[in-house]
Design a protein around this motif. Sequence first.
Motif, PDB file in Angstrom:
ATOM      1  N   THR A 394       0.824  -1.211   0.000  1.00 17.45           N
ATOM      2  CA  THR A 394       0.000   0.000   0.000  1.00 17.45           C
ATOM      3  C   THR A 394       0.859   1.261   0.000  1.00 17.45           C
ATOM      4  O   THR A 394       0.451   2.293  -0.552  1.00 17.45           O
ATOM      5  N   ILE A 395       2.036   1.207   0.620  1.00 16.55           N
ATOM      6  CA  ILE A 395       2.929   2.377   0.626  1.00 16.55           C
ATOM      7  C   ILE A 395       3.188   2.833  -0.810  1.00 16.55           C
ATOM      8  O   ILE A 395       3.116   4.030  -1.129  1.00 16.55           O
ATOM      9  N   GLY A 396       3.490   1.857  -1.689  1.00 14.03           N
ATOM     10  CA  GLY A 396       3.740   2.198  -3.085  1.00 14.03           C
ATOM     11  C   GLY A 396       2.468   2.512  -3.847  1.00 14.03           C
ATOM     12  O   GLY A 396       2.422   3.475  -4.621  1.00 14.03           O
ATOM     13  N   LEU A 397       1.418   1.704  -3.636  1.00 21.65           N
ATOM     14  CA  LEU A 397       0.175   1.906  -4.379  1.00 21.65           C
ATOM     15  C   LEU A 397      -0.451   3.263  -4.082  1.00 21.65           C
ATOM     16  O   LEU A 397      -1.009   3.910  -4.972  1.00 21.65           O
ATOM     17  N   HIS A 398      -0.356   3.688  -2.828  1.00 22.79           N
ATOM     18  CA  HIS A 398      -1.006   4.933  -2.411  1.00 22.79           C
ATOM     19  C   HIS A 398      -0.017   6.076  -2.216  1.00 22.79           C
ATOM     20  O   HIS A 398      -0.410   7.161  -1.774  1.00 22.79           O
ATOM     21  N   LYS A 399       1.254   5.821  -2.512  1.00 19.50           N
ATOM     22  CA  LYS A 399       2.301   6.839  -2.371  1.00 19.50           C
ATOM     23  C   LYS A 399       2.282   7.457  -0.980  1.00 19.50           C
ATOM     24  O   LYS A 399       2.317   8.686  -0.805  1.00 19.50           O
ATOM     25  N   LEU A 400       2.252   6.592   0.002  1.00 22.39           N
ATOM     26  CA  LEU A 400       2.196   7.019   1.399  1.00 22.39           C
ATOM     27  C   LEU A 400       3.607   7.253   1.919  1.00 22.39           C
ATOM     28  O   LEU A 400       4.468   6.393   1.782  1.00 22.39           O
ATOM     29  N   PRO A 401       3.892   8.408   2.513  1.00 28.83           N
ATOM     30  CA  PRO A 401       5.215   8.645   3.098  1.00 28.83           C
ATOM     31  C   PRO A 401       5.515   7.603   4.170  1.00 28.83           C
ATOM     32  O   PRO A 401       4.644   7.250   4.971  1.00 28.83           O
ATOM     33  N   PHE A 402       6.766   7.134   4.177  1.00 37.38           N
ATOM     34  CA  PHE A 402       7.111   6.076   5.131  1.00 37.38           C
ATOM     35  C   PHE A 402       6.981   6.563   6.572  1.00 37.38           C
ATOM     36  O   PHE A 402       6.725   5.766   7.481  1.00 37.38           O
TER      37      PHE A 402
END
Length: 597
Positions: A394-402
């Motif tokens: 989901t981090i990549g799919l939603h471009k969520l900051p780590f």
Amino acid sequence: MSSSLLALLAFTPILIVGVLLVALRWPASRAMPIAYLIVAGLAIGVWRVSGTQVLAASINGLIIAATLIYIIFGAILLLNTLQRSGAMRAIRAGFSDITPDRRIQVIIIAWLFGSFIEGSAGFGTPAAVAVPLMVGLGFPAMAAVVAGMIIQSTPVSFGAMGTPILVGLGTGLSADPDMAEFATRLGFERWDLFLANIAARVALIHAIAGTFIPLLVVATMTRFFGSTRSFAEGLEVWRFAVFAALAMTIPYLLVATLLGPEFPSMFGGLIGLAIVVPAAKRGFLMPAKGREWRFPERAVWEPDWSSALASPTNREDDDSAPRISLLRAWSPYFVIAVLLVITRLRILDLESVLRSAHPFITWAWPQIFGSSISASFQPLWSPGSIFILASFITIGLHKLPFSQFSRGIGDSLKTLAPASMALIFTVPMVQVFINSSDGAAGFEQMPLALAEGVAELAGTAWPLFSPFIGGLGAFVAGSNTVSNMMFSLFQFGVGERIGYDPLWIVALQAVGGAAGNIICVHNVVAASAVVGLVGKEGAVIRKTLLAFIYYALFTGAIGLGIVNLANGFLNTGFFLAAAIAACFVMAIARARPAALP
């Protein structure tokens, strides 16, 4: 010692759990340590099981509890990740586009989506997926848990690609070496065809009882969580509820009859979603605009309804999260569904890899302290690993900051810690209860001793009680599969002794074992922990108990009618089943029908 007294002693821990959790409203974290001590005392003092075996069973219970906590952590982490990425806002908006009516939403999410996940993974995974999804959409945490527990009935017998049938009944019945000969006499040269015949019977009974489950879910929700506290508000949408039930149960029954026990719940849920969601979007059997049902404003929610996880003060503000498309918002759930299906499909045989005996893959403790009890954990096979993997994807799919993801990990651990305490005592108690055989007293293990006492009292009315025994097994063990292993051969023997078709009695066992998940302390604790609802297990069981009684009593009546068909359709079983169905019809007739568009 008489069988009646032994059965009464075996029932004591269950009675104590019921009194403490349901009557006195103790949290499981207080009630289950007492239940554990009582079970351990009975095992050592009455059953005369060795202290070593009790200790080994307790350690096995702690290991199982740790595996459940791992799954719960993965589910909480996924929910926190979706909240921080803005996915929950998009999913909430997507459901609002279909309808803001919470009654319709709970049917689609809990009944249809939950059935699909149950068929794919089983073992409580629907609660770990559907319950936090509902909380993320704005459901009170307790309402989400109650709904998630009630649907743990019809789909459960065919959960995890048919594991309760293939492994539960298959292992339980095959313990008798004469069973293969019995199957051959009936014309089943292959064991899998014999099990498929039982599975078709199980599906038929479930399909009839499951017709009322979505209606029971919405009526329970409006009764306990509505402004007017009315069953009638849920019954208003009976047309849509029955439509959604049949959209799942008809393909479910056809698949069980034609293809066997692996796919009924998975295909039933998936086909049901494909039928019901487009129909709902077109307004088919939906309440008219302005007649939608919603929960009261959050400010007037009772304290028991909410959890720390569901509180807006502990959740990333939707306005500060990025806006993403509905497809991207749902993508982590697609990932989970795909991973669950491909890892469980027998044709791919990934199970042989993910559950191999290699010490890096299977962490095992065989014959703990020299006992017959062994423990193991296979992290690659656990749904918890799939949830955690989906969270990272989901981090990549939603471009969520780590940095946001890291905060989600911290929040998940904070939620997990208090919610896990009850499991640390609940599961060891269950394991000591189950592993109480081979004691110096020579008694059967506690569940079988209890069942034999009930069988002596029931006589030829046994089919009416058979689902309750299956439910008892699941209530204690937290698993339809384990209940079937414990009781299937016993149920078969009772059927033969009283002159009924024993395969129908075994089918009732499997159905009751599924229904027992509705009130199982083990599952209630786990489902509540997923959404951070701590110490409210008794309140959840009080709200789901009616659904369990309905399911076990209705299916028992159907079974009693079926085994007495030689006496015609006008027999006691079918009369009782018709009376129960008539109660629903009368309740619907008295409720104000929802206006259709």
